[in-house]
Design an enzyme around this catalytic site. Sequence first.
Site, PDB file in Angstrom:
ATOM      1  N   ASN A 122       0.857  -1.189   0.000  1.00 26.93           N
ATOM      2  CA  ASN A 122       0.000   0.000   0.000  1.00 26.93           C
ATOM      3  C   ASN A 122       0.891   1.236   0.000  1.00 26.93           C
ATOM      4  O   ASN A 122       2.117   1.134  -0.042  1.00 26.93           O
ATOM      5  CB  ASN A 122      -0.947  -0.020   1.200  1.00 26.93           C
ATOM      6  CG  ASN A 122      -0.209  -0.102   2.512  1.00 26.93           C
ATOM      7  OD1 ASN A 122       0.563   0.779   2.867  1.00 26.93           O
ATOM      8  ND2 ASN A 122      -0.429  -1.193   3.243  1.00 26.93           N
TER       9      ASN A 122
ATOM     10  N   ALA B 114       1.130   1.081  11.656  1.00 31.50           N
ATOM     11  CA  ALA B 114       1.410   0.464  10.353  1.00 31.50           C
ATOM     12  C   ALA B 114       0.135   0.170   9.568  1.00 31.50           C
ATOM     13  O   ALA B 114      -0.898  -0.180  10.143  1.00 31.50           O
ATOM     14  CB  ALA B 114       2.203  -0.830  10.548  1.00 31.50           C
TER      15      ALA B 114
ATOM     16  N   ASP C  23      -4.100  -6.482   4.224  1.00 28.60           N
ATOM     17  CA  ASP C  23      -5.139  -7.396   4.714  1.00 28.60           C
ATOM     18  C   ASP C  23      -4.985  -8.798   4.132  1.00 28.60           C
ATOM     19  O   ASP C  23      -5.384  -9.780   4.771  1.00 28.60           O
ATOM     20  CB  ASP C  23      -6.523  -6.850   4.364  1.00 28.60           C
ATOM     21  CG  ASP C  23      -6.844  -5.579   5.126  1.00 28.60           C
ATOM     22  OD1 ASP C  23      -6.548  -5.529   6.336  1.00 28.60           O
ATOM     23  OD2 ASP C  23      -7.369  -4.631   4.522  1.00 28.60           O
TER      24      ASP C  23
ATOM     25  N   PRO D 231      -2.844 -12.284   9.257  1.00 26.64           N
ATOM     26  CA  PRO D 231      -3.202 -12.206  10.670  1.00 26.64           C
ATOM     27  C   PRO D 231      -3.561 -10.769  11.047  1.00 26.64           C
ATOM     28  O   PRO D 231      -3.009  -9.811  10.490  1.00 26.64           O
ATOM     29  CB  PRO D 231      -1.923 -12.665  11.391  1.00 26.64           C
ATOM     30  CG  PRO D 231      -0.826 -12.452  10.412  1.00 26.64           C
ATOM     31  CD  PRO D 231      -1.433 -12.698   9.070  1.00 26.64           C
ATOM     32  N   ASP D 232      -4.496 -10.616  11.968  1.00 26.78           N
ATOM     33  CA  ASP D 232      -4.936  -9.306  12.433  1.00 26.78           C
ATOM     34  C   ASP D 232      -4.081  -8.932  13.640  1.00 26.78           C
ATOM     35  O   ASP D 232      -4.323  -9.385  14.761  1.00 26.78           O
ATOM     36  CB  ASP D 232      -6.421  -9.363  12.809  1.00 26.78           C
ATOM     37  CG  ASP D 232      -7.007  -7.990  13.048  1.00 26.78           C
ATOM     38  OD1 ASP D 232      -6.298  -7.142  13.629  1.00 26.78           O
ATOM     39  OD2 ASP D 232      -8.172  -7.758  12.675  1.00 26.78           O
ATOM     40  N   ILE D 233      -3.077  -8.106  13.417  1.00 29.61           N
ATOM     41  CA  ILE D 233      -2.104  -7.788  14.470  1.00 29.61           C
ATOM     42  C   ILE D 233      -2.765  -7.011  15.607  1.00 29.61           C
ATOM     43  O   ILE D 233      -2.564  -7.317  16.792  1.00 29.61           O
ATOM     44  CB  ILE D 233      -0.915  -7.006  13.882  1.00 29.61           C
ATOM     45  CG1 ILE D 233      -0.198  -7.862  12.828  1.00 29.61           C
ATOM     46  CG2 ILE D 233       0.057  -6.586  14.985  1.00 29.61           C
ATOM     47  CD1 ILE D 233       0.902  -7.139  12.087  1.00 29.61           C
ATOM     48  N   LEU D 234      -3.566  -6.010  15.273  1.00 33.08           N
ATOM     49  CA  LEU D 234      -4.206  -5.190  16.300  1.00 33.08           C
ATOM     50  C   LEU D 234      -5.125  -6.025  17.182  1.00 33.08           C
ATOM     51  O   LEU D 234      -5.069  -5.950  18.420  1.00 33.08           O
ATOM     52  CB  LEU D 234      -4.985  -4.047  15.645  1.00 33.08           C
ATOM     53  CG  LEU D 234      -5.786  -3.135  16.567  1.00 33.08           C
ATOM     54  CD1 LEU D 234      -4.898  -2.493  17.625  1.00 33.08           C
ATOM     55  CD2 LEU D 234      -6.516  -2.060  15.749  1.00 33.08           C
TER      56      LEU D 234
ATOM     57  N   LYS E 227     -14.441  -0.252  14.012  1.00 31.03           N
ATOM     58  CA  LYS E 227     -13.164  -0.974  14.069  1.00 31.03           C
ATOM     59  C   LYS E 227     -12.705  -1.112  15.516  1.00 31.03           C
ATOM     60  O   LYS E 227     -12.209  -2.178  15.917  1.00 31.03           O
ATOM     61  CB  LYS E 227     -12.106  -0.228  13.240  1.00 31.03           C
ATOM     62  CG  LYS E 227     -10.739  -0.913  13.257  1.00 31.03           C
ATOM     63  CD  LYS E 227      -9.762  -0.227  12.307  1.00 31.03           C
ATOM     64  CE  LYS E 227      -8.416  -0.938  12.301  1.00 31.03           C
ATOM     65  NZ  LYS E 227      -7.474  -0.350  11.326  1.00 31.03           N
TER      66      LYS E 227
ATOM     67  N   LYS F 238     -11.989  -4.753  17.051  1.00 29.23           N
ATOM     68  CA  LYS F 238     -10.617  -5.162  17.369  1.00 29.23           C
ATOM     69  C   LYS F 238     -10.382  -5.314  18.871  1.00 29.23           C
ATOM     70  O   LYS F 238      -9.482  -6.034  19.283  1.00 29.23           O
ATOM     71  CB  LYS F 238      -9.617  -4.146  16.811  1.00 29.23           C
ATOM     72  CG  LYS F 238      -9.771  -3.853  15.327  1.00 29.23           C
ATOM     73  CD  LYS F 238      -9.332  -4.998  14.461  1.00 29.23           C
ATOM     74  CE  LYS F 238      -9.328  -4.572  12.989  1.00 29.23           C
ATOM     75  NZ  LYS F 238      -8.888  -5.637  12.091  1.00 29.23           N
TER      76      LYS F 238
END
Length: 410
Positions: free
Chosen positions: A214, A278, A282, A308-311, A341, A345
């Site tokens: 991105n 960061a 996705d 993986p969803d880091i947050l 979100k 999260k």
Amino acid sequence: MLTGRRILLIVGGGIAAYKSLDLVRRLRERGARVRCVLTGAGAEFVTPLSLSALSEDRVYRDLFDLTDESEMGHIQLSRDADLLVVAPATADLMAKMAAGLADDLASTVLLATDTPVLAAPAMNVRMYEHPATRRNMATLAGDGVAFVGPNEGAMACGEFGAGRMAEPLEIVAAVEARLQALAAPVPRDLAGRRILVTSGPTHEPIDPVRYIANRSSGKQGHAVAAALAARGAEVVLVSGPVQEADPPGVRVIPVESARDMLAACEAALPVDAAVFTAAVADWRVESAAGQKIKKSGAPPVLALAENPDILATISHHAQRPRLVVGFAAETENVVEAARAKRQRKGCDWIVANDVSPATGTFGGGQNEVHLISDAGDEHWPKADKAAIAARLAARIAAALQPPAAPQVAP
């Protein structure tokens, strides 16, 4: 903010020098007093007469000018200002600054000063990416020089990339933020705290030469890391591939992919707070090719897998930090999307911003954000990314302070 403040502007050689004329005008219209030093190379692009007319002051050029030395002198010139601004800061000029050379008026002034310095780099993208330039910028940052830019875009040489000098209004905002920080010294209220920050994009390989990514530059994340370190925190910065110089006093862990970033974040635990700036990709290619995919008629079909969803992972981790802050880069319904979100999260705060192309947020020097928390939506107007970072660092410091001891009745 700038009324009566004294700015010494050093104009280096490069096509970006034309922006220095507008910069003088913008500073003057905000009440600043501007005095200019013009390098020999800078004079190939702008004239002393133009700078003098806009600044309403004389322009200094020659180190060995008898009149200048008797009336002002390079030592006094170097110190008779609240802030030195180098714009454009060319690769050559920054190399002289880093090495402590003094072979012309500009480099002599910079070596003789004890006044804070703000530099706006401008050069060809290859020069900016060269290890020598990166090394010089890191040295200057360690010496206390602040930077604004460079931005990414088309260049006069026909190439495209990072190296464009920040726009005059971006530099003005950075000047205001720097002077504000100098007026109110940053407290060391995060001393003893350990904080994790992520920054930049991730690169998800398609084959050995291609990847999914991105437009994140890492400017905001690196600024957050620097602001937290300035308040005394031990900062671990997990960064995707960026062109930003490593912030001084920060431990930097470079990574490529989302999975690499998650592993580095988990390895950094436990921490008191985590700030996930960061822009993590996705999706990744389910099975990256081991060799370059050749063009052979029909385009290849890329099967994608979710990263993986880091947050969310750190928000629900067994070693969850006391404060978890996420970022939400949106292009529409910014506040509503950020609220959703945050709930999804499980983090404490979300810093939301609009990254639509018209905003210039990605790669630019400014940001406009909303801080979403249990207390509601707090709008922070557009400012230099360093100023946004300083404001966020102050809020984090306040949130991590121990609760006041209860008052005991006599």
